[in-house]
Design an enzyme around this catalytic site. Structure first.
Site, PDB file in Angstrom:
ATOM      1  CG  ASP A   8      -0.401   0.202   2.526  1.00 11.12           C
ATOM      2  OD1 ASP A   8       0.838   0.354   2.609  1.00 11.12           O
ATOM      3  OD2 ASP A   8      -1.156   0.235   3.506  1.00 11.12           O
ATOM      4  CB  CYS A  65       0.683  -2.642   4.482  1.00 15.17           C
ATOM      5  SG  CYS A  65       0.322  -3.681   5.912  1.00 15.17           S
ATOM      6  CB  THR A  67       1.798  -3.186  10.763  1.00 16.10           C
ATOM      7  OG1 THR A  67       0.570  -3.545  10.106  1.00 16.10           O
ATOM      8  CG2 THR A  67       1.632  -1.882  11.529  1.00 16.10           C
ATOM      9  CG  HIS A  98       8.304 -26.021  11.406  1.00 17.31           C
ATOM     10  ND1 HIS A  98       8.371 -26.007  12.784  1.00 17.31           N
ATOM     11  CD2 HIS A  98       9.457 -26.594  10.982  1.00 17.31           C
ATOM     12  CE1 HIS A  98       9.517 -26.557  13.177  1.00 17.31           C
ATOM     13  NE2 HIS A  98      10.200 -26.912  12.106  1.00 17.31           N
ATOM     14  CG  HIS A 133       6.767 -29.653   9.760  1.00 18.49           C
ATOM     15  ND1 HIS A 133       6.469 -29.219  11.033  1.00 18.49           N
ATOM     16  CD2 HIS A 133       8.068 -30.050   9.778  1.00 18.49           C
ATOM     17  CE1 HIS A 133       7.562 -29.322  11.792  1.00 18.49           C
ATOM     18  NE2 HIS A 133       8.532 -29.835  11.056  1.00 18.49           N
TER      19      HIS A 133
HETATM   20  C1  RB5 Z   1      -2.098   2.468   6.505  1.00 22.20           C
HETATM   21  O1  RB5 Z   1      -2.120   3.660   7.216  1.00 22.20           O
HETATM   22  C2  RB5 Z   1      -1.891   1.302   7.443  1.00 22.20           C
HETATM   23  O2  RB5 Z   1      -3.041   1.080   8.186  1.00 22.20           O
HETATM   24  C3  RB5 Z   1      -1.492   0.073   6.659  1.00 22.20           C
HETATM   25  O3  RB5 Z   1      -0.340   0.340   5.935  1.00 22.20           O
HETATM   26  C4  RB5 Z   1      -1.196  -1.173   7.462  1.00 22.20           C
HETATM   27  O4  RB5 Z   1      -0.275  -0.910   8.472  1.00 22.20           O
HETATM   28  C5  RB5 Z   1      -2.369  -1.921   7.947  1.00 22.20           C
HETATM   29  O5  RB5 Z   1      -2.265  -3.016   8.534  1.00 22.20           O
END
Ligand code: RB5
Length: 146
Positions: A8, A65, A67, A98, A133
């Site tokens: 993203d 993204c 996180t 695994h 596994h």
């Molecule tokens: C975008 O602001 C953020 O929410 C996205 O990049 C991600 O971290 C969502 O899990």
């Protein structure tokens, strides 16, 4: 290896760096976007890469993204996807040995580029161990069919 990549708006720059890294390693990369910093919705890219992996258009996928969480959750809704979000190489390696993960995710706001490269390299260089596994991975697939 033919690798699909998606991200993203939070991860455009890191995606570009990871694409260059993968190409230096000799991989073919298919870019599923996004390529602008305009705010967008990560489920779109998680699903695109997930479907590309399951359809066999690419051999595996990488998702980034902010996180790595949302985009991996979205990819995991596609039947046949086993996406893992990792912030260190150990989990990346074990997720392949695994769990036979077919998509690796991480967060551009969580890991720096050098750590991200280590995570990617460890994951790509590790093979699924099969055996006991495989039974457990098959049990995960069974859940999708119930
Ligand atoms: C975008 O602001 C953020 O929410 C996205 O990049 C991600 O971290 C969502 O899990």
């Amino acid at each position: 290896m033919k690798i699909g990549i998606g991200n993203d708006h939070a991860a455009v720059e890191m995606k570009q760096q990871i694409v260059a890294f993968l190409e230096e390693l000799g991989h073919e990369v298919v870019n599923y976007g996004t390529d602008t910093n305009d705010s967008c919705d990560y489920p779109i890219y998680g699903e695109k890469v997930g479907r590309a992996v399951v359809n066999g258009d690419v051999e595996c996928g990488i998702l980034i993204c902010g996180t790595g969480v949302g985009i991996s959750i979205a990819a995991n809704k596609v039947k046949g996807v086993r996406a893992v979000v990792c912030s260190e190489p150990y989990s990346a390696k074990l997720s392949k040995q695994h769990n036979n993960t077919n998509i690796l995710a991480f967060g551009a706001r969580v890991v720096g580029i050098e750590l991200a490269k280590m995570i990617v390299e460890e994951w790509l260089n590790t093979e699924f161990e099969g055996d006991r596994h495989q039974r457990r991975v098959s049990m995960i697939s069974d859940i999708e069919n119930r």
